[in-house]
Every structure is written in C-alpha cells, then in structure tokens.
Design a protein around this motif. Sequence first.
Motif, mmCIF file in Angstrom:
data_model
loop_
_atom_site.group_PDB
_atom_site.id
_atom_site.type_symbol
_atom_site.label_atom_id
_atom_site.label_comp_id
_atom_site.label_asym_id
_atom_site.label_seq_id
_atom_site.Cartn_x
_atom_site.Cartn_y
_atom_site.Cartn_z
ATOM 1 N N SER A 199 -23.403 -18.927 17.972
ATOM 2 C CA SER A 199 -22.037 -18.398 17.959
ATOM 3 C C SER A 199 -21.065 -19.562 17.854
ATOM 4 O O SER A 199 -21.134 -20.517 18.642
ATOM 5 C CB SER A 199 -21.770 -17.579 19.225
ATOM 6 O OG SER A 199 -20.612 -16.788 19.076
ATOM 7 N N SER A 225 -20.996 -15.106 14.804
ATOM 8 C CA SER A 225 -22.267 -15.038 15.539
ATOM 9 C C SER A 225 -23.355 -14.732 14.518
ATOM 10 O O SER A 225 -23.327 -13.698 13.859
ATOM 11 C CB SER A 225 -22.219 -13.954 16.610
ATOM 12 O OG SER A 225 -21.310 -14.310 17.634
ATOM 13 N N ASN A 231 -17.346 -18.171 22.745
ATOM 14 C CA ASN A 231 -18.625 -18.298 22.052
ATOM 15 C C ASN A 231 -19.730 -18.761 22.986
ATOM 16 O O ASN A 231 -20.872 -18.302 22.887
ATOM 17 C CB ASN A 231 -18.475 -19.257 20.871
ATOM 18 C CG ASN A 231 -17.649 -18.672 19.754
ATOM 19 O OD1 ASN A 231 -18.134 -17.895 18.949
ATOM 20 N ND2 ASN A 231 -16.371 -19.028 19.716
#
Length: 453
Positions: free
Chosen positions: A383, A448, A362
């Motif tokens: 994210s 996300s 992420n």
Amino acid sequence: MRRILLQDGPGRVGRDGLADAALSILEAGLQAVEPGEAVRRTVRREGERLYAGGREYPLEGGRVLLLAAGKAAGGMAAALEEILAGKLAGGLVTLPAGAAPPRLSLPVRMAGHPLPDEASERCGKEVVRLLRDARSEDLVLVALSGGASALWSLPAPGIGLANLRETTRLLLASGAPIEEINAVRKHLDLLKGGGMPLLAPSVRWLCLILSDVVGDRLDLIASGPTMPDPSRFSDAWRVLERRGLLGRVPTAVRARLADGLAGKLPETLKAGSPQFERVQNVCVASAQDALDAILRSARARGFAAACLTSSLQGEASQVGLVLGNILREEAVYGRPLPLPCALVAAGETTVRIVGEGKGGRNLELGLSAASRITGLDRVLLASLASDGVDGTSGVAGALVDGTTWSIAESLGLDPDGCLARNDSLAFFQAVGGLLQTGWTGTNVNDFSLLLAQ
C-alpha cells in the motif's frame, strides 16, 4: 523513473521475486502521473496561441501569469515555463516544506502542510496582490494539485490563521474525509470555494488540475479555488456536529459559521455565477491514469489483473481487513481471478487518531491486512501513498506478506496494540516492509496492490 525501495527486516518479508514485481508495477503507476508529462499531454503552444481543453488562448495583447500550488506544483510549473518560454510575466509557485525545490524562473515558496502556517498566509496574500494587479487582457494560469489547500491560505475576517489551523487539525484528527474537511475550509478561507475569480473577475482563467481525490471531483482539489462550491454554511456546521467538534473548534470559527447560517454572510460562489464565465478547469491526470498503467504492467508480467475499485474509502484498519480477506480468497480458492493474479485498489482511507504513535493510512492498512494473510505463501499486499509521504511516518507505505504477523509475534510485538496506538511506523521499523520513495513530485491518491501466485 521514480524508484520504490523496500526496507529490510529481521524476517523474510518481501524477500522474493513477488516483491520485486510489486515494486516495478507500482513504479509504472507513478511514472504515468508524472506532472510535467501530464501537462505536456494537455497543453500545447503554436506561436502566439495556447491550446488546452478544446479551447484556444491568444497570448498577444496581455500578460501571462502562472500561479501553482500543491505537491505536484514543481513539475507542473516547470512544464508550463518550458511551453510558455518568453511569455510569462510573473507568478508564484508554492510547495510543501521539505519538498525538493525545483529550478524555476518564477519565485518558489515553501509553506506548511497539512496544516497552514505563516508562510501559507504570506503566499495567500501574494496571490491576492498578483491577481489584483491583473488586467482584463491578461491570462492567469493556475496549476493545482493535492496539498494546495494548506499552502495558500487567506483566513476570512475575524478568523485568523491560528483558528483556521486548529480547526483543520481537529478535522484531520477526527478522521473526516476530504469532502467534509473542505466544506468547512471553504467557509473559513477566502481563497477557497471559488474565491480566486472574485479577486480578478475580468481576466481569462485556465486552471490545470492534477486530481488527488476519489471520483476526481475538481471542486475538492485544493478546496476548489477556481470552481463553484456545492457546499453551504449549513454543510460546514453539520460536519462539525457530526464529528463532535462544535464545542471544540475556536469560538471565532463557530461564530462565523453561525452568521453564515443566519444569512449575515454571503455564500461561496455557486454554479451559474457569472464569475465563472471566463474560467476553464481542466484535469490533466488522475488516479485513473496510474491505475491503467499498473494494470498494463501487471499483465505484462503474466498476472491476471483487475481493478477492485478506484473509490477506496473508509477507516484504514477496516479497509485493510477487507483487502486482506480478498487476498486470502485468492490464495486459497483462486478467485475472483485465476492465479497468478494482481488486484489493485485506489482511493484515500482515513485514520482516526487516538494514540501517540507515528504512522499513516497506508501503514495502518497494511498492518491490518497482515492479520488476514498470515501463514499464506506467495502472497503480498503493498500500500503506497503516491506523493511518497504517508501521514507522519516519513515513508511512502508498507509491504506485508504471509510472514509479517508471525515475525512481529516472534519479536514480542503486539500488532493489535500498535494499531490501537496509531504506531504502525514502529511496527514496520521492527519487522521490515517499509516502502520509501522520497517526495515523488506527484499526488493522485493511494494505491493498494494485492499479488498472489
């Protein structure tokens, strides 16, 4: 409700109402997949009868055992202990080391993740002992969630824990997706790929699963210990070939897979095997539930909202570029949705580890996306790992906006160099934008969120 905290930095990353909206929207997604509530929505008890997945399970006449493993094992087990008050005869709950231990009547163990350790093997042997003592009138409840593959381990004869651990490490570092990793693990570990019903074929089985894999393929979650395995020894061999690992995995691993290819070893259990006649597998929650809640929350805040995909996969840095370009399209041209808008994608990207830095998929996705939105106003991308732990970073994810890249450059940082070294954590520690939740107690992929006003 689980709160998401945004780490401050020297610039103004996330210092506006848009960031507050993003955090609230993502928090709604986490709340929707709280494991205890997911179990309570799926399982109910009426006296001496248990109901789940359209089936009835009489509770009298035999014992009820509970085996739970994974990042959501604590919440799932707590709900089942409440539902089955006075009926549980024993069991085992295993969580990743470092998770907050729940207060349960059943034994709770901590084991290694993402790599199995000695505690994982001890838990695997304890599972075997409990199942081998089970009788035909018993009901075995299994509660599985992401991470269980590492938490319960029973290496096949001749493999050993060290070889299994090294093979897992090599696969993870190669950037292999979960279906490839599990094709190998299922052929090296006796608890995986339908291995549990072999240990107690006459008992009744009810497996409750919190899905953390793209597409909710139940045979991939926890490496499918109660599910038929569609993969074969030949698939495991091809994975190692494709990833350039055949010459790097331990000799014992290569030898076992070669014996399997030659027909000298039995395959994992396949669909139609009689061992599954007394097994029911039920998915209690997945990323779809979180996505629905995220979209509802965004719309309640006045955003036009849509899901880009629930099957997000690929190299994290490349996916970040794509999502960043989509966000730029929204900011500049107001499409595909009218402004203000919220777009969300769920899935699990991968990171090929080539550097010595710390980070996670992420963080790398966010850092890469920042390059495509630099200079834009009123946009952000957040994210988040739903389990609260992104790779080796110790945080849950990151938030970037149109200032992130320029702040880094003003500090003398080289964002591209940070990506090349897999050092996204150091980047965000300097710039700001880290998302922190602690262990969330659940796990249903990553999210996300793209916002533009």
